[in-house]
Design an enzyme around this catalytic site. Structure first.
Site, PDB file in Angstrom:
ATOM      1  N   ASN A 193      45.693 -25.099 -35.156  1.00  0.00           N
ATOM      2  CA  ASN A 193      46.823 -24.291 -35.611  1.00  0.00           C
ATOM      3  C   ASN A 193      46.927 -23.079 -34.697  1.00  0.00           C
ATOM      4  OD1 ASN A 193      48.969 -23.877 -37.579  1.00  0.00           O
ATOM      5  ND2 ASN A 193      47.778 -22.131 -38.314  1.00  0.00           N
ATOM      6  N   LYS A 194      47.924 -22.262 -34.936  1.00  0.00           N
ATOM      7  CA  LYS A 194      48.172 -21.111 -34.088  1.00  0.00           C
ATOM      8  C   LYS A 194      46.913 -20.275 -33.904  1.00  0.00           C
ATOM      9  CE  LYS A 194      50.575 -18.241 -31.674  1.00  0.00           C
ATOM     10  NZ  LYS A 194      51.120 -18.634 -30.365  1.00  0.00           N
TER      11      LYS A 194
ATOM     12  N   ASP B 286      49.157 -28.000 -36.387  1.00  0.00           N
ATOM     13  CA  ASP B 286      49.862 -28.698 -35.323  1.00  0.00           C
ATOM     14  C   ASP B 286      49.238 -30.052 -35.020  1.00  0.00           C
ATOM     15  OD1 ASP B 286      51.993 -26.810 -33.736  1.00  0.00           O
ATOM     16  OD2 ASP B 286      50.482 -25.648 -34.791  1.00  0.00           O
TER      17      ASP B 286
ATOM     18  N   GLN C 100      55.330 -14.572 -34.266  1.00  0.00           N
ATOM     19  CA  GLN C 100      56.047 -15.494 -35.147  1.00  0.00           C
ATOM     20  C   GLN C 100      55.930 -15.087 -36.612  1.00  0.00           C
ATOM     21  OE1 GLN C 100      54.116 -16.411 -32.514  1.00  0.00           O
ATOM     22  NE2 GLN C 100      54.457 -18.549 -31.962  1.00  0.00           N
TER      23      GLN C 100
ATOM     24  N   ARG D  77      55.344 -30.209 -25.242  1.00  0.00           N
ATOM     25  CA  ARG D  77      54.233 -29.398 -25.746  1.00  0.00           C
ATOM     26  C   ARG D  77      53.130 -30.356 -26.178  1.00  0.00           C
ATOM     27  NH1 ARG D  77      55.075 -24.443 -29.551  1.00  0.00           N
ATOM     28  NH2 ARG D  77      53.188 -23.848 -28.453  1.00  0.00           N
TER      29      ARG D  77
ATOM     30  N   ARG E  22      60.407 -24.292 -32.547  1.00  0.00           N
ATOM     31  CA  ARG E  22      58.944 -24.345 -32.592  1.00  0.00           C
ATOM     32  C   ARG E  22      58.536 -24.664 -34.019  1.00  0.00           C
ATOM     33  NH1 ARG E  22      58.685 -21.333 -36.293  1.00  0.00           N
ATOM     34  NH2 ARG E  22      56.446 -21.536 -36.240  1.00  0.00           N
TER      35      ARG E  22
ATOM     36  N   ALA F 281      55.489 -27.551 -35.606  1.00  0.00           N
ATOM     37  CA  ALA F 281      55.248 -28.964 -35.321  1.00  0.00           C
ATOM     38  C   ALA F 281      56.312 -29.896 -35.918  1.00  0.00           C
ATOM     39  CB  ALA F 281      53.843 -29.357 -35.799  1.00  0.00           C
TER      40      ALA F 281
END
Length: 347
Positions: A249-250, A239, A198, A93, A52, A54
């Site tokens: 982003n996350k 990402d 994460q 993804r 994981r 990007a």
């Protein structure tokens, strides 16, 4: 299990007939690698977040073309079957643009054979590693000029953007590593990053390996920590970045950006130019991946919410470019909130 330092980690490695991936679902308890020799294995690894980040899934996708080519030769695929397999990798993804960019870059070499595919995939990895080091220097220089600190800095970061998420070194964490190498990091606040942790599992593990002082905090603590004056700057990855600077982003990133804006401290996005999607005008057009609700309704296989509850589990959110103080790429720094837009400067 392998004993590797964070700087030497390679989340994605070609072994000669397939990929060796660090299993990021096993960290921090174990540093395991899994062997991938088939397209189904690679797609599963990307979906399950074995690999994981990007840039890292971009590298995996680049080598995935070679995996598809080898599997096709073993199983006698037609050209259409090969193209369909490559498309499955590309679409594993949807939010992180690097995966599609890297697959699209390497796929045209499939007709020239395995050696040509691997040469281009190797180039993807070399360029990402160099870009990470360049970003680290640009980002550190910009931040030190902007803040002119008389002491080491207190940095907040969200999710994992280090060696595990890239070809090595890292994007946002690469900037932090560069600052640390100059003796200018007092403390890193690593958001735990829900729902798969994460930050606490991966970022804290990399910081610990590098001996960088850090604490892990709940995502919900980030805004308060910033507003209490305990943070000098936030540095995150991305990402996908739209032409106007809107940044996916996350999930949880946009709350960090809002708090930074209110506190008047820099909110920095560090990402390679492969993450900038100039074909996407604004963040409104960025597809947000929705993940399985079980990831937030259960923990370690145990139900933590009532049986009748449903889950809402977006993997990402979009931070408006107006909140991005600086976008750091391998080409330099754009002050996005001041009007330096990727669509104007990176074409």
């Amino acid at each position: 299990m392998t004993d590797e330092t964070s700087q030497d980690l390679r989340a994605v490695e070609w072994t000669g007939d397939g990929l060796s991936l660090i299993d990021q679902t096993a960290l921090p308890a174990r540093l395991d690698r899994i062997a991938v020799r088939e397209v189904d294995q690679l797609v599963d690894a990307i979906v399950r977040l074995v690999v994981r980040g990007a840039p890292a899934i971009g590298a995996a996708g680049a080598y995935g073309v070679a995996i598809a080519l080898l599997q096709g030769e073993r199983e006698g695929w037609t050209r259409d079957q090969l193209l369909a397999a490559i498309a499955r990798i590309r679409e594993a993804r949807p939010t992180a643009v690097n995966l599609a960019v890297c697959v699209d870059r390497v796929a045209p070499f499939a007709g020239q054979g395995l050696a040509a595919v691997l040469a281009e995939a190797d180039a993807v990895v070399r360029e990402d590693l160099k870009a990470n080091h360049d970003m680290g220097a640009y980002g550190a220089d910009w931040l030190l000029k902007r803040t002119a600190p008389d002491r080491p800095l207190r940095i907040l970061t969200h999710c994992n953007t280090g060696a595990l998420a890239t070809a090595g070194w890292g994007t946002a964490l690469g900037v932090i590593r560069e600052l640390h190498s100059r003796g200018l990091v007092e403390l890193v606040h690593a958001d735990e990053t829900r729902p798969l942790l994460q930050g606490s599992r991966l970022t804290a593990w990399e910081l610990d390996h590098d001996g960088i002082p850090h604490v892990v905090q709940a995502d919900g603590a980030a805004a308060g920590t910033i507003l209490r004056g305990e943070i000098d700057a936030a540095i995150v990855g991305a990402d996908r970045i739209a032409a106007n600077g809107d940044t996916a982003n996350k999930v949880g990133t946009v709350g960090v950006a809002l708090a930074c804006a209110h506190a008047g401290i820099p909110f920095i996005v560090a990402a390679p130019t492969t993450t900038v999607d100039l074909a996407t005008a604004t963040g409104d057009a960025i597809h947000i991946e929705m993940r399985d609700e079980a990831e937030i309704l259960n923990w370690s296989g145990v139900r933590t919410a009532p049986a009748g509850s449903r889950g809402h589990n977006p993997a990402f959110d979009v931070t408006p470019g107006t909140l991005v103080t600086a976008l750091v790429t391998e080409r330099g720094v754009l002050e996005v909130s001041a009007g330096e837009l990727p669509g104007d400067r990176l074409r």
